[in-house]
Design an enzyme around this catalytic site. Sequence first.
Site, short mmCIF file in Angstrom:
data_model
loop_
_atom_site.label_atom_id
_atom_site.label_comp_id
_atom_site.label_asym_id
_atom_site.label_seq_id
_atom_site.Cartn_x
_atom_site.Cartn_y
_atom_site.Cartn_z
N GLU B 53 46.10 -5.24 2.67
CA GLU B 53 45.85 -3.85 2.32
C GLU B 53 46.62 -3.03 3.59
OE1 GLU B 53 43.40 -5.73 2.09
OE2 GLU B 53 42.41 -5.41 0.29
N PHE B 115 27.25 -3.91 -1.61
CA PHE B 115 28.06 -5.08 -1.52
C PHE B 115 29.48 -4.24 -1.38
CE2 PHE B 115 31.44 -8.01 -3.08
CZ PHE B 115 31.61 -9.06 -2.16
N GLN B 116 30.53 -4.60 -0.51
CA GLN B 116 31.68 -4.07 -0.11
C GLN B 116 31.52 -2.59 -0.09
OE1 GLN B 116 34.68 -5.86 -2.99
NE2 GLN B 116 34.73 -7.56 -1.23
N LYS B 165 33.23 3.65 -8.52
CA LYS B 165 33.46 2.82 -9.62
C LYS B 165 32.97 3.35 -11.00
CE LYS B 165 33.59 -1.98 -11.35
NZ LYS B 165 33.22 -3.36 -11.28
N MET B 483 57.76 -6.62 25.24
CA MET B 483 57.56 -5.65 25.98
C MET B 483 56.37 -5.66 26.83
SD MET B 483 59.30 -2.65 26.45
CE MET B 483 60.01 -1.89 25.15
#
Lengths: 170, 587
Positions: B53, B115-116, B165, B483
């Site tokens: 993502e 959940f999630q 949802k 760097m």
Amino acid sequence: MVNNDTIEKHTIAVLVDNEPGVLARVIGLFSGRGYNIESLTVAEVNNADHLSRITLVTSGTRMVVEQIKAQLDRLVPVHRVKDLTDEGPSVERELALVKVAGRGEQRIEALRLADIFKAKVVDATLTSFIFELTGTPAEVDDFVGLMAQLGLVEASRTGVVAMSKGPGGF
Amino acid sequence: MPEQKLTGAQIVIKALKDQGVDIIFGYPGGAVLPIYDALFQQNDLRHILVRHEQAAVHAAEGYARSTGKVGVVLVTSGPGATNAVTGLLDALCDSIPIVCLCGQVPTHLIGNDAFQEADTTGITRPCTKHNYLVKDVNNLARTLHEAFYVARSGRPGPVVVDLPKDVQFADGTYVPPVEVKHKTYRPQVKPDIARIEEAVELIAQAKRPIFYTGGGVVNSGPIAAKLLTQFVKMTGFPITSTLMGLGAYPASEPHWLGMLGMHGTYEANLAMYHCDVMINIGARFDDRVTGKLSEFAPGSKKIHIDIDPSSINKNVAVDVPIVGDCAHALEDMIRIWKARQKRADQGALADWWNQIRKWQARNCLNYSRTESVIKPQYALERLRESLRGKDFYIATEVGQHQMWAAQFLPFEAPNRWLTSGGLGTMGYGLPAAIGAQIAHPEAICVDVAGEASILMNIQELGTAVQFRAPVKVFILNNQYMGMVRQWQELLHGSRYSQSYSEALPDFVKLAESWHCAGLRATKVGEVDDVIAEMLSINDRPVVVDIAVDPKENCFPMIPGGKAHNHILLGPEDNVSEATPEDGMVLV
């Protein structure tokens, strides 16, 4: 361009949409950017349009105070930011509830002082009082300071609400 | 318009189409299945399936930066949203317009540790310009349109819309994006004319002027870049730019001094230090640019044009603050400059240019050329030559290679340079190049990378292959986090703590395992051939592994806590001696 290191104390009024998370945005801004909050109050002031007014007292250099106002103003749900300290004279008030427990002379002295400060008794028992006091933050400080010597149990303060003097509005 | 009932998921699709969206970058999951189902049943929106993502957001940034449009991201709840957070903050720091749609657990489960579940609006509040949680399907369409308005207006930025949802399943009313009159958010685009007049007078009196421009010019659009070029020519002043502003002024023009700042050119930094009038257009006095604040351009009057009032007087107190859009401000300035028949002080300007020519003669980007090992600067010079005159976009990762790319690759137009400036996100370049390639299928899109950064989002090669985005990954492989190694060498007694990457993959085989082309150059003589071959492959992504000098450092460099005039030109200047103790704590 003013740019000195003097710390100034400012009272800022912010008109915001009363929507979920708006207070978190304001507080997150202060903690995330390391600004001071000395006091903060918030409540809905316009029921029809769901507007809340936040009054906050902060301190910083002139550059930081200007930055705080600009950062507040760019939050999406903020309608207006007004620096009451800068924009002419204003009225500042704070409400406190102060509980004192004691007997005898102490109790009488507490009542006498409450009278001088125009504090109201909102709860009384044989051994305690709760005073309700409205005044400037300094007056509330003074009253709580005196009560500390007369059996102060606890104090609860609202923080400052403020408004500019004269006919002009937000 | 008759009332139309749609499901929340259908409203999302319709709102995106009505906002002119054609590409979405995303990754499905439980909490966004209704939207993915609605996506499946239409053909107008193209979905690019990323592999992580974070890369979805960077790809959308690359798309947005290279097109000037809003980039759109679609991710699921919980880990989908938290993975996107780095990308969101990256977009916030670089003012890139993004709308990120996140799935969320159904409203009745919010707060139940479902959940999630993640408190997405809570987590992303300081990482976005604004965010929304939509709890009522009837607010969905309006909120989405508002999200696009907020993302692209004023100083652009990322906006999250969190979508439970059950809201995606519920039936609701769609409203089209009629001209959004936002209740509160109406940024000032037209500048105060009195301020512009003040600026014009100051500019006309300047003896040692400089334009210092930034990403705001790019964000303002191609017209702003045109007006900037016009105004620079009218005045004859020198111009430098921040990392984010590269391309807004053509690098081939004679007034161009190159980038300024920590790894900017000698002439740009010294001109900033010695200028008497600084015209900042769309830059924000970032610490990479200013160096030591108390000695920043000490004798100068400063004009600052910025669309974000909070950028003005934040780090540096300025004399003429101008709140507004760069294009509007430049247009007004040019008009007033002409109307008042202003002309720069030619005598003073000639002296100023003479001084600047002397600084330029130091040839600060010079490096020691050798035949035994490929210098990273050489590889970029050869890339520059082979791209000359072509339609190209350059993305970068973060580190030495990024600074070298900024120094050695010239940009003639805005929106061609995609880099993570504010946040400095390793792993930005490959997905950003993919986003640009999806938007410009015919163009050459190169990710100039280091071997450490590229591994942070290497999985996106899969995305590039699946969606036929023939990006070129140009790895300057020095086997170190360059760097970090450079700072350790210069400031920490060459104690290379954890900056050497052991067990690097064989990038050629790695590329081939994804059905990409893999090429390698280990000798100076191979560089040109490899670049030519890279540019000839257009049916699949190419990974080019250039084995460069592992010990090369990036110069010029202004050590932390130092002013512009303490710039170091090369290894012969001792950095650790030049760095004050209070400068050591700066990043």
